[in-house]
Scaffold this motif. Structure first.
Motif, mmCIF file in Angstrom:
data_model
loop_
_atom_site.group_PDB
_atom_site.id
_atom_site.type_symbol
_atom_site.label_atom_id
_atom_site.label_comp_id
_atom_site.label_asym_id
_atom_site.label_seq_id
_atom_site.Cartn_x
_atom_site.Cartn_y
_atom_site.Cartn_z
ATOM 1 N N ARG A 124 19.206 -57.461 -77.143
ATOM 2 C CA ARG A 124 18.787 -56.285 -76.366
ATOM 3 C C ARG A 124 18.542 -56.655 -74.895
ATOM 4 N NH1 ARG A 124 16.503 -52.260 -80.030
ATOM 5 N NH2 ARG A 124 14.979 -51.645 -78.462
ATOM 6 N N PHE A 125 19.532 -57.298 -74.290
ATOM 7 C CA PHE A 125 19.416 -57.711 -72.898
ATOM 8 C C PHE A 125 19.260 -56.506 -71.968
ATOM 9 C CE2 PHE A 125 22.104 -61.346 -74.499
ATOM 10 C CZ PHE A 125 21.112 -62.316 -74.362
ATOM 11 N N THR A 126 18.504 -56.687 -70.893
ATOM 12 C CA THR A 126 18.416 -55.665 -69.854
ATOM 13 C C THR A 126 19.666 -55.742 -68.975
ATOM 14 O OG1 THR A 126 17.333 -57.114 -68.253
ATOM 15 C CG2 THR A 126 15.903 -55.925 -69.814
ATOM 16 N N ALA A 127 19.836 -54.736 -68.111
ATOM 17 C CA ALA A 127 20.989 -54.727 -67.214
ATOM 18 C C ALA A 127 20.969 -55.935 -66.286
ATOM 19 C CB ALA A 127 21.004 -53.426 -66.410
ATOM 20 N N ASP A 128 19.793 -56.301 -65.781
ATOM 21 C CA ASP A 128 19.692 -57.474 -64.903
ATOM 22 C C ASP A 128 20.072 -58.749 -65.648
ATOM 23 O OD1 ASP A 128 18.949 -56.041 -62.694
ATOM 24 O OD2 ASP A 128 16.797 -56.361 -62.970
ATOM 25 N N GLU A 129 19.645 -58.864 -66.895
ATOM 26 C CA GLU A 129 19.964 -60.054 -67.679
ATOM 27 C C GLU A 129 21.458 -60.157 -67.940
ATOM 28 O OE1 GLU A 129 15.747 -60.538 -70.126
ATOM 29 O OE2 GLU A 129 17.356 -59.294 -70.945
ATOM 30 N N ILE A 130 22.093 -59.017 -68.205
ATOM 31 C CA ILE A 130 23.534 -59.043 -68.445
ATOM 32 C C ILE A 130 24.283 -59.426 -67.175
ATOM 33 C CG2 ILE A 130 25.534 -57.527 -68.833
ATOM 34 C CD1 ILE A 130 24.143 -56.380 -71.199
ATOM 35 N N ARG A 131 23.831 -58.926 -66.036
ATOM 36 C CA ARG A 131 24.472 -59.339 -64.773
ATOM 37 C C ARG A 131 24.346 -60.853 -64.573
ATOM 38 N NH1 ARG A 131 22.811 -54.156 -62.879
ATOM 39 N NH2 ARG A 131 20.703 -54.909 -62.408
ATOM 40 N N THR A 132 23.189 -61.394 -64.898
ATOM 41 C CA THR A 132 22.994 -62.839 -64.777
ATOM 42 C C THR A 132 23.915 -63.600 -65.721
ATOM 43 O OG1 THR A 132 20.683 -62.571 -64.114
ATOM 44 C CG2 THR A 132 21.324 -64.714 -65.009
ATOM 45 N N LEU A 133 24.008 -63.145 -66.971
ATOM 46 C CA LEU A 133 24.852 -63.818 -67.949
ATOM 47 C C LEU A 133 26.328 -63.739 -67.561
ATOM 48 C CD1 LEU A 133 23.090 -62.741 -71.264
ATOM 49 C CD2 LEU A 133 23.219 -65.053 -70.314
ATOM 50 N N ARG A 134 26.745 -62.624 -67.002
ATOM 51 C CA ARG A 134 28.138 -62.512 -66.575
ATOM 52 C C ARG A 134 28.426 -63.478 -65.433
ATOM 53 N NH1 ARG A 134 31.031 -56.766 -67.141
ATOM 54 N NH2 ARG A 134 32.711 -58.256 -66.851
ATOM 55 N N GLY A 135 27.433 -63.676 -64.565
ATOM 56 C CA GLY A 135 27.592 -64.668 -63.505
ATOM 57 C C GLY A 135 27.701 -66.073 -64.058
ATOM 58 N N VAL A 136 26.912 -66.352 -65.096
ATOM 59 C CA VAL A 136 26.970 -67.666 -65.737
ATOM 60 C C VAL A 136 28.347 -67.908 -66.349
ATOM 61 C CG1 VAL A 136 26.084 -69.041 -67.663
ATOM 62 C CG2 VAL A 136 24.487 -67.809 -66.177
ATOM 63 N N VAL A 137 28.858 -66.919 -67.094
ATOM 64 C CA VAL A 137 30.179 -67.058 -67.716
ATOM 65 C C VAL A 137 31.251 -67.245 -66.649
ATOM 66 C CG1 VAL A 137 31.926 -65.909 -69.125
ATOM 67 C CG2 VAL A 137 29.514 -65.733 -69.756
ATOM 68 N N ARG A 138 31.160 -66.473 -65.580
ATOM 69 C CA ARG A 138 32.130 -66.569 -64.495
ATOM 70 C C ARG A 138 32.109 -67.966 -63.859
ATOM 71 N NH1 ARG A 138 31.188 -61.911 -62.767
ATOM 72 N NH2 ARG A 138 29.462 -62.451 -61.413
ATOM 73 N N ALA A 139 30.895 -68.481 -63.663
ATOM 74 C CA ALA A 139 30.771 -69.817 -63.059
ATOM 75 C C ALA A 139 31.330 -70.893 -63.977
ATOM 76 C CB ALA A 139 29.305 -70.102 -62.733
ATOM 77 N N LEU A 140 31.059 -70.789 -65.271
ATOM 78 C CA LEU A 140 31.544 -71.798 -66.217
ATOM 79 C C LEU A 140 33.056 -71.753 -66.367
ATOM 80 C CD1 LEU A 140 28.824 -71.513 -69.009
ATOM 81 C CD2 LEU A 140 29.134 -73.389 -67.389
ATOM 82 N N ALA A 141 33.637 -70.561 -66.202
ATOM 83 C CA ALA A 141 35.080 -70.422 -66.362
ATOM 84 C C ALA A 141 35.862 -70.802 -65.105
ATOM 85 C CB ALA A 141 35.423 -68.986 -66.757
ATOM 86 N N ARG A 142 35.142 -70.983 -63.986
ATOM 87 C CA ARG A 142 35.819 -71.279 -62.717
ATOM 88 C C ARG A 142 36.412 -72.695 -62.757
ATOM 89 N NH1 ARG A 142 31.514 -70.681 -59.147
ATOM 90 N NH2 ARG A 142 31.785 -68.427 -59.400
ATOM 91 N N PRO A 143 37.660 -72.864 -62.305
ATOM 92 C CA PRO A 143 38.285 -74.203 -62.293
ATOM 93 C C PRO A 143 37.480 -75.184 -61.446
ATOM 94 C CG PRO A 143 39.919 -72.487 -61.894
ATOM 95 C CD PRO A 143 38.570 -71.822 -61.820
ATOM 96 N N ARG A 144 37.385 -76.409 -61.900
ATOM 97 C CA ARG A 144 36.642 -77.432 -61.189
ATOM 98 C C ARG A 144 37.573 -78.277 -60.322
ATOM 99 N NH1 ARG A 144 33.397 -74.575 -62.656
ATOM 100 N NH2 ARG A 144 31.464 -74.915 -63.821
#
Length: 234
Positions: free
Chosen positions: A212-232
């Motif tokens: 039951r994540f809040t909207a702010d938490e989901i935005r944070t998690l999407r940023g985390v996924v985006r960062a982890l998926a970014r090529p190194r």
């Protein structure tokens, strides 16, 4: 805020009409139809609605459950059958009290007349609702099930603690996170063996919806996924 009554793949127009009547009896008017078998509008719905034309006139049609729940922060699914899902189970009275005390929009799913909701319909729903009935004949029709939930909602009183409530993000936000996560995991080769992909995605959806994540938490998690998926850089 009144909950949305969401009929998933309803089969008969007369049953939709009886649902509209049950809703109007207790002050509900947000009726949503997911892929009705005989299309919409349906002339068979009018007579059994018994004057609840305002509910039928406002009814919205959606192609899938996710679209019907897109603006809902709280999601419930009615079911009589035990489910192998990690989700809380409430009575109609407890669910109605939770909805009344919330500032968020709630959606309540009801399945097709013959088969009820499929597992894929409810995997991202937060809470299951089971109507207590005699084990020897636990058979309620669609309109009866809606009537029970609508009645309990009508009786429930708003909680004075509602202002401090943690409001989950709309369902559309969760769907976006799941789509992004599944895409990133597929690119990383996580789904192996391939034949387990669907089951694994169901498990992930169940875990994330239960939080039951809040909207702010989901935005944070999407940023985390985006960062982890970014090529190194090497």
């Amino acid at each position: 805020m009144e909950p949305a009554i969401i009929l998933v793949r309803p089969q008969l127009g007369m049953n939709i009409g009886m649902v509209a009547r049950a809703m109007a009896n207790f002050g509900l008017s947000d009726l949503r139809l997911v892929a009705p078998r005989d299309g919409w509008p349906n002339p068979d719905a009018g007579p059994p609605a018994a004057g609840a034309d305002h509910v039928l006139d406002r009814a919205q049609v959606f192609a899938c459950v996710g679209e019907a729940l897109a603006d809902c922060q709280l999601s419930y699914a009615t079911t009589f059958r035990p489910r192998d899902l990690m989700k809380p189970v409430m009575t109609p009275r407890a669910a109605a009290a939770a909805i009344r005390s919330s500032h968020g929009k709630a959606g309540i799913l009801f399945g097709p007349e013959r088969s009820g909701l499929a597992t894929d319909d409810i995997v991202t729903v937060q809470t299951l609702v089971t109507i207590p009935a005699a084990p020897s004949f636990a058979s309620l029709n669609l309109a009866q099930s809606v009537l029970v939930l609508a009645y309990e909602w009508f009786l429930a009183q708003a909680s004075p603690l509602a202002a401090a409530e943690r409001i989950p993000a709309p369902h559309a936000d969760l769907a976006g996170l799941l789509a992004q996560l599944n895409e990133a995991l597929a690119a990383a080769g996580y789904f192996h063996p391939p034949e387990r992909t669907r089951a694994t995605r169901r498990t992930l959806a169940g875990i994330l919806s239960a939080a039951r994540f809040t909207a702010d938490e989901i935005r944070t998690l999407r940023g985390v996924v985006r960062a982890l998926a970014r090529p190194r850089n090497p």
